[in-house]
Design a protein around this motif. Structure first.
Motif, PDB file in Angstrom:
ATOM      1  N   GLY A 118      40.990  54.486  38.837  1.00  0.00           N
ATOM      2  CA  GLY A 118      41.679  54.907  40.058  1.00  0.00           C
ATOM      3  C   GLY A 118      42.142  53.716  40.871  1.00  0.00           C
ATOM      4  N   ALA A 119      41.266  52.721  41.023  1.00  0.00           N
ATOM      5  CA  ALA A 119      41.627  51.530  41.803  1.00  0.00           C
ATOM      6  C   ALA A 119      42.762  50.760  41.136  1.00  0.00           C
ATOM      7  CB  ALA A 119      40.412  50.630  41.986  1.00  0.00           C
ATOM      8  N   THR A 120      42.699  50.631  39.821  1.00  0.00           N
ATOM      9  CA  THR A 120      43.763  49.924  39.101  1.00  0.00           C
ATOM     10  C   THR A 120      45.088  50.645  39.282  1.00  0.00           C
ATOM     11  OG1 THR A 120      42.176  49.080  37.498  1.00  0.00           O
ATOM     12  CG2 THR A 120      44.498  49.040  36.858  1.00  0.00           C
ATOM     13  N   THR A 121      45.060  51.962  39.121  1.00  0.00           N
ATOM     14  CA  THR A 121      46.279  52.754  39.299  1.00  0.00           C
ATOM     15  C   THR A 121      46.791  52.638  40.728  1.00  0.00           C
ATOM     16  OG1 THR A 121      45.554  54.299  37.588  1.00  0.00           O
ATOM     17  CG2 THR A 121      47.258  55.074  39.118  1.00  0.00           C
ATOM     18  N   MET A 122      45.876  52.795  41.689  1.00  0.00           N
ATOM     19  CA  MET A 122      46.286  52.695  43.090  1.00  0.00           C
ATOM     20  C   MET A 122      46.872  51.321  43.400  1.00  0.00           C
ATOM     21  SD  MET A 122      43.283  54.710  45.171  1.00  0.00           S
ATOM     22  CE  MET A 122      43.925  54.266  46.772  1.00  0.00           C
ATOM     23  N   MET A 123      46.254  50.272  42.875  1.00  0.00           N
ATOM     24  CA  MET A 123      46.738  48.931  43.185  1.00  0.00           C
ATOM     25  C   MET A 123      48.063  48.636  42.493  1.00  0.00           C
ATOM     26  SD  MET A 123      43.338  46.702  43.726  1.00  0.00           S
ATOM     27  CE  MET A 123      41.987  47.385  44.690  1.00  0.00           C
ATOM     28  N   LEU A 124      48.270  49.230  41.320  1.00  0.00           N
ATOM     29  CA  LEU A 124      49.585  49.090  40.681  1.00  0.00           C
ATOM     30  C   LEU A 124      50.651  49.758  41.545  1.00  0.00           C
ATOM     31  CD1 LEU A 124      48.756  49.723  36.920  1.00  0.00           C
ATOM     32  CD2 LEU A 124      49.705  47.624  37.905  1.00  0.00           C
ATOM     33  N   VAL A 125      50.323  50.935  42.055  1.00  0.00           N
ATOM     34  CA  VAL A 125      51.263  51.679  42.887  1.00  0.00           C
ATOM     35  C   VAL A 125      51.394  51.053  44.273  1.00  0.00           C
ATOM     36  CG1 VAL A 125      51.637  53.915  44.028  1.00  0.00           C
ATOM     37  CG2 VAL A 125      50.905  53.838  41.634  1.00  0.00           C
ATOM     38  N   LEU A 126      50.291  50.569  44.819  1.00  0.00           N
ATOM     39  CA  LEU A 126      50.286  50.061  46.191  1.00  0.00           C
ATOM     40  C   LEU A 126      50.616  48.580  46.310  1.00  0.00           C
ATOM     41  CD1 LEU A 126      47.130  51.909  47.553  1.00  0.00           C
ATOM     42  CD2 LEU A 126      49.544  52.445  47.993  1.00  0.00           C
ATOM     43  N   GLY A 127      50.817  47.900  45.186  1.00  0.00           N
ATOM     44  CA  GLY A 127      51.105  46.466  45.243  1.00  0.00           C
ATOM     45  C   GLY A 127      52.260  46.141  46.174  1.00  0.00           C
ATOM     46  N   ARG A 128      53.390  46.800  45.972  1.00  0.00           N
ATOM     47  CA  ARG A 128      54.555  46.510  46.809  1.00  0.00           C
ATOM     48  C   ARG A 128      54.399  47.032  48.231  1.00  0.00           C
ATOM     49  NH1 ARG A 128      57.217  42.802  48.487  1.00  0.00           N
ATOM     50  NH2 ARG A 128      59.154  43.353  49.476  1.00  0.00           N
ATOM     51  N   PRO A 129      53.900  48.271  48.427  1.00  0.00           N
ATOM     52  CA  PRO A 129      53.693  48.693  49.817  1.00  0.00           C
ATOM     53  C   PRO A 129      52.751  47.758  50.580  1.00  0.00           C
ATOM     54  CG  PRO A 129      53.631  50.601  48.392  1.00  0.00           C
ATOM     55  CD  PRO A 129      53.695  49.383  47.509  1.00  0.00           C
ATOM     56  N   TYR A 130      51.687  47.294  49.904  1.00  0.00           N
ATOM     57  CA  TYR A 130      50.791  46.373  50.594  1.00  0.00           C
ATOM     58  C   TYR A 130      51.500  45.047  50.878  1.00  0.00           C
ATOM     59  CZ  TYR A 130      47.286  43.104  51.942  1.00  0.00           C
ATOM     60  OH  TYR A 130      46.622  42.144  52.643  1.00  0.00           O
ATOM     61  N   GLY A 131      52.273  44.563  49.909  1.00  0.00           N
ATOM     62  CA  GLY A 131      53.007  43.316  50.126  1.00  0.00           C
ATOM     63  C   GLY A 131      53.943  43.421  51.320  1.00  0.00           C
ATOM     64  N   ALA A 132      54.636  44.552  51.450  1.00  0.00           N
ATOM     65  CA  ALA A 132      55.525  44.762  52.588  1.00  0.00           C
ATOM     66  C   ALA A 132      54.713  44.864  53.881  1.00  0.00           C
ATOM     67  CB  ALA A 132      56.366  46.022  52.369  1.00  0.00           C
ATOM     68  N   PHE A 133      53.570  45.558  53.827  1.00  0.00           N
ATOM     69  CA  PHE A 133      52.697  45.671  54.996  1.00  0.00           C
ATOM     70  C   PHE A 133      52.192  44.288  55.412  1.00  0.00           C
ATOM     71  CE2 PHE A 133      48.441  46.384  56.859  1.00  0.00           C
ATOM     72  CZ  PHE A 133      48.786  47.210  57.920  1.00  0.00           C
ATOM     73  N   LEU A 134      51.754  43.498  54.443  1.00  0.00           N
ATOM     74  CA  LEU A 134      51.282  42.131  54.720  1.00  0.00           C
ATOM     75  C   LEU A 134      52.388  41.310  55.369  1.00  0.00           C
ATOM     76  CD1 LEU A 134      49.241  39.796  54.507  1.00  0.00           C
ATOM     77  CD2 LEU A 134      50.004  39.476  52.129  1.00  0.00           C
ATOM     78  N   ASN A 135      53.592  41.393  54.830  1.00  0.00           N
ATOM     79  CA  ASN A 135      54.708  40.656  55.432  1.00  0.00           C
ATOM     80  C   ASN A 135      54.956  41.115  56.866  1.00  0.00           C
ATOM     81  OD1 ASN A 135      55.151  39.095  53.155  1.00  0.00           O
ATOM     82  ND2 ASN A 135      56.784  40.402  52.373  1.00  0.00           N
ATOM     83  N   GLY A 136      54.851  42.417  57.111  1.00  0.00           N
ATOM     84  CA  GLY A 136      55.039  42.938  58.463  1.00  0.00           C
ATOM     85  C   GLY A 136      53.976  42.444  59.425  1.00  0.00           C
TER      86      GLY A 136
END
Length: 155
Positions: A118-136
């Motif tokens: 689940g974590a691997t799947t979530m992190m694959l999916v959330l990689g870009r949203p988190y990256g955008a959140f981090l940039n924000g």
């Protein structure tokens, strides 16, 4: 001659920004994974989130630097490239840490494996949203977005 005060201020803001982003974003997603995918009890979820937050403090800034390094491979105008490299950065550093967190917090057997998958799947999916959140979050702290050139420990 470099301005030591500005350099220290920048490093401090980078640490706080990266730490704030990681704790906020992954506390919420961790609860979802632990409770509803791994099947952990609320007491185990609470333990995992406390342990996770404690581990995120020393890991957040190194992860931010790692992500910035990995994102140099992404093409700035290609969303698919950004999605891929953000996901690679997140999975490669955070999944092993997350596995240790949920194992120590009581996940075992099939629950542990479901949590890992689940974590691997979530992190694959959330990689870009988190990256955008981090940039924000970095922008809110007056810092540049990462990826084009890493924000090093020195800058």
């Amino acid at each position: 001659m470099p301005d030591i005060h500005n350099e220290k201020s920048h490093r401090r803001r980078a640490f706080v920004a990266d730490t704030t982003a990681l704790i906020l974003f992954f506390t919420m997603t961790g609860v979802i994974n632990e409770r509803f995918i791994a099947g952990m009890g609320w007491d185990q979820v609470l333990h995992a989130r406390i342990l996770g937050a404690a581990l995120m403090v020393p890991v957040a800034r190194p992860y931010g630097i790692w992500r910035d390094y990995v994102m140099q491979h992404a093409q700035p105008t290609n969303r698919l490239s950004q999605l891929f490299w953000d996901s690679v950065a997140l999975v490669s550093l955070q999944v092993p840490i997350y596995v240790a967190i949920i194992a120590v917090s009581g996940a075992s057997g099939h629950g542990l494996w479901r949590g890992v998958l689940g974590a691997t799947t979530m992190m694959l999916v959330l990689g870009r949203p988190y990256g955008a959140f981090l940039n924000g979050v970095r922008r809110l702290f007056g810092l540049p977005s990462g990826g084009a050139q890493p924000m090093s420990l020195r800058t």
